[in-house]
Design an enzyme around this catalytic site. Structure first.
Site, short mmCIF file in Angstrom:
data_model
loop_
_atom_site.label_atom_id
_atom_site.label_comp_id
_atom_site.label_asym_id
_atom_site.label_seq_id
_atom_site.Cartn_x
_atom_site.Cartn_y
_atom_site.Cartn_z
N LYS A 87 0.71 -1.11 0.03
CA LYS A 87 -0.11 0.10 0.24
C LYS A 87 0.78 1.34 0.03
CE LYS A 87 -4.24 1.25 2.25
NZ LYS A 87 -4.84 1.10 3.60
O1 G3P Z 1 -9.72 2.25 4.17
C1 G3P Z 1 -9.36 3.50 4.75
C2 G3P Z 1 -10.00 3.62 5.84
O2 G3P Z 1 -9.13 2.97 6.94
C3 G3P Z 1 -10.25 4.93 6.39
O3 G3P Z 1 -11.44 5.05 7.01
O4 G3P Z 1 -13.28 5.72 8.70
O5 G3P Z 1 -10.60 6.34 8.81
O6 G3P Z 1 -12.04 7.24 7.26
P1 G3P Z 1 -11.93 6.11 7.94
#
Ligand code: G3P
Length: 218
Positions: A87
């Site tokens: 990643k």
């Molecule tokens: O896959 C990306 C994710 O981990 C981000 O999610 O909810 O932190 O915006 P969030």
């Protein structure tokens, strides 16, 4: 559509795997920290533990932000397990590293994508996956799903094989809208995946069936 779980929590990964619908896992440094996994060695061991639970792709994120550092860390991550996908952040050196790994046949996931232009660049660099963060766009009053639509159109126009991995998915409707638009993959917390199971008419219908069965079999 592939289902990935977005967590570093081994119990939740096992639960999603047991449901039989899991195609992979995404993690990031924040998700690792949330589980208390710190230090390079522990983080690498944790990636292997995740790979041993699931059958599909497991995204493992580099911490370096320069090309040489990303190549070094990415090669180390890819050597851990055949299921690992490297990643990379959506920055200039991340795109250079993406092309480097494409030439080496190492799979990549370009993350922190917030525009269709970024997604186009990642596809041109040969990314296996591109991760647009829909929830974080919604958070700033911008339509995250519209971005998935734009990327789908661009990739279809030119036949790019890069898979759209809708990330920062927060709830069931994000998943359902991504499915209608044609995202290749969603990555979501367990709560959103399990949310797909639920309908009050299923629960009340099942309760009635069981009650009627028990009446007739007394
Ligand atoms: O896959 C990306 C994710 O981990 C981000 O999610 O909810 O932190 O915006 P969030």
């Amino acid at each position: 559509m592939k289902f990935f779980i977005d967590t570093a929590n081994l119990e939740q990964i096992k639960e999603a795997q047991a449901l039989g619908v899991l195609d992979g896992v995404t993690t990031n440094p924040s998700l690792m920290a949330k589980e208390g996994i710190t230090g390079a060695d522990n983080i690498l061991k944790h990636y292997v533990a995740i790979c041993n639970i699931v059958d599909g792709d497991v995204s493992a994120e580099v911490i370096a932000t320069d090309f040489e550092g990303m190549v070094k860390q990415g090669e180390e991550l890819a050597a851990l397990h055949p299921q690992i996908v490297v990643k990379l952040p959506m920055i200039s050196d991340g795109i250079k590293a993406c092309k480097y790994f494409f030439d080496k046949e190492i799979r990549t996931n370009v993350t922190l994508v917030f525009s269709a232009g970024q997604a186009l660049l990642a596809a041109k660099a040969g990314a296996t996956y591109v991760s647009p963060f829909i929830g974080r766009l919604d958070d700033i009053s911008t339509d995250g799903l519209k971005l998935i639509e734009e990327i789908r159109l661009i990739y279809d126009n030119y036949g790019y094989e890069t898979q759209i991995l809708a990330a920062s998915v927060r709830h069931v409707m994000h998943i359902m809208n991504c499915a209608q638009i044609g995202a290749d993959v969603i990555t979501a917390p367990l709560s959103a995946i399990e949310g797909l199971l639920k309908h009050p008419l299923t629960d009340s219908g099942l309760a009635t069936f069981l009650a009627d069965y028990n009446k007739g079999n007394k």
